[in-house]
Design an enzyme around this catalytic site. Sequence first.
Site, PDB file in Angstrom:
ATOM      1  N   ASP A  18       0.862  -1.212   0.073  1.00 13.69           N
ATOM      2  CA  ASP A  18      -0.061  -0.083   0.152  1.00 13.69           C
ATOM      3  C   ASP A  18       0.609   1.543   0.040  1.00 13.69           C
ATOM      4  OD1 ASP A  18      -2.111  -1.804   0.014  1.00 13.69           O
ATOM      5  OD2 ASP A  18      -2.135  -1.637   2.305  1.00 13.69           O
ATOM      6  N   GLU A 237     -10.636   0.460  -4.807  1.00 18.92           N
ATOM      7  CA  GLU A 237     -10.045   0.913  -3.643  1.00 18.92           C
ATOM      8  C   GLU A 237      -8.781   1.589  -3.698  1.00 18.92           C
ATOM      9  OE1 GLU A 237      -9.544  -2.464  -0.951  1.00 18.92           O
ATOM     10  OE2 GLU A 237      -7.981  -3.185  -2.069  1.00 18.92           O
TER      11      GLU A 237
HETATM   12  O1  FUB Z   1      -3.380  -3.522   3.256  1.00 22.90           O
HETATM   13  C1  FUB Z   1      -4.912  -3.990   3.568  1.00 22.90           C
HETATM   14  C2  FUB Z   1      -5.768  -3.511   2.230  1.00 22.90           C
HETATM   15  O2  FUB Z   1      -5.424  -4.321   1.317  1.00 22.90           O
HETATM   16  C3  FUB Z   1      -5.669  -2.321   2.003  1.00 22.90           C
HETATM   17  O3  FUB Z   1      -6.623  -1.208   2.791  1.00 22.90           O
HETATM   18  C4  FUB Z   1      -6.237  -2.130   0.653  1.00 22.90           C
HETATM   19  O4  FUB Z   1      -6.026  -1.134  -0.252  1.00 22.90           O
HETATM   20  C5  FUB Z   1      -5.513  -3.587   0.078  1.00 22.90           C
HETATM   21  O5  FUB Z   1      -4.257  -3.304  -0.409  1.00 22.90           O
END
Ligand code: FUB
Length: 495
Positions: A18, A237
């Site tokens: 991330d 996301e």
């Molecule tokens: O790292 C946890 C979650 O996985 C993140 O919030 C998302 O974007 C995905 O990468």
Amino acid sequence: MNKQAFNPFLPVGEYIPDGEPHIFGDRVYLYGSHDNEGGWTFCMGDYTVYSAPVNDLTDWRREGVIYRAAQDPDSSTERRYMYAPDVVQGNDGRYYLYYCMSGEFGFGGYYGPIQVAVCDSPAGQFEYLGYVRWPDGTPMKKYVCFDPCAFNDNGRIYLYYGTQYPDESNEILANDSEQMSEVMERYDKTAEEILSTPENVNGAIVAELEDDMLTVKGQPHHIIPYEADFGGHEFFEASSMRKVRDKYFFVYSSQYNHELCYAVSDYPDRDFTFGGTIVSNGDIGVNGVTEDCRMNMTGTTHGSIIEINGQWYVFYHRLTHKSDYSRQACAEPIEITPDYRIKQAEITSCGLNGGPLEGKGTYPAVIACYITNGNMPHGANKIFDHSFPNVTHETFPGRDTERFIAEISDGTLIGYKYFSFDEPVNISLTVRGEGDGKFLVFTDLKGEAVSELEIAPAADWQTVSAPISISAGTHPIYLIYRGTGMTALKDISFE
Ligand code: FUB
């Protein structure tokens, strides 16, 4: 061998997914989540930052832990993991960290507010400041307050966040009365209204913040209409915002999950239109690679773009351990054309190196950019237990942790892009396991093998070598295992 940058570009035992790269002063800092090596759920570690001088991307330095989950006053057994953060410099010159908390496997991650911590320096000890709030001081929880990123646009502060969970998530919601009650209360809607109108909670959202970096100005709203058709690459996301010359680039992870895409607008808060895919951690979309022949196990990815010393890069993460819970930071150079297009980057072993790796010396095998048996799975938010080749590790008392590619079986392809050779060399592989057969070496998968290395079953690491028939110049190196039993690969060398 000179100092070089590989993919993953942090130490091979480090797991920072991330990633949000930012330049502060003369260094680039990588902010991200912190996975455990072989972790069993997302983001089990405290936020740990690395930085490098902008003029030497081979020289990453561990700055240390900047913020601990236990510092969050809402940290609880149910929500004790800190997810994908971002850092922005406020108008007061201080550094503000935005994040959200979650429980195991993402449960509880969609229902809290966005939290904020602050520090006087980019990688110092951050202190909890508060949650993003309405002017009356109550927590702002409009839409899904997930994966925040913050952006200072010449003094105006914007916060982006959200998710667009697939329709089947509504089934989960429909069957989980506790979560459903929370959502109903938050949106003051009936269950029927929520299930029939997901746009009420979903989407890529922007909120403008006051100078206090906490209080929302006006109403958060969608930056892309909920019903916009991005040809399957719609927002899922991982919101991230960057300015490229006079345009705003919204970088996000699409419904495909394994790719980062971009959308472009003249404004920071509206009218974003689809641009394309920037990178896929399975290289899907590059040179005819499709979902059916992905070049790695795929899962989530999340990252951003940044210009460092005149070169644009995309930062993203790859998966290891047959899992979505041990993810590592990678980066590749990209070009942004005068008309604001980005050609999809191919994934390589040498992203930040500024060119191919030297075709001499010993490299950890795990810097392979392709690891595939021809049938690699997509595994967001899960660990697989069936066999396929993967990056993993093993610890032994009194010995350094070993990292290697495991479960290599007949037909497995392991690829490295690129090496530069200036003379004929020998190739050596350090292997162990039950494998009984040979590794064929190719520089072109449509051509003849340029070397062959016989391997036999061995309980401990053995190094096998052979001459490689290669012309001077830059080449990928592909290894294909042919034989019985499974083998593991720790190092690859050229001498
Ligand atoms: O790292 C946890 C979650 O996985 C993140 O919030 C998302 O974007 C995905 O990468």
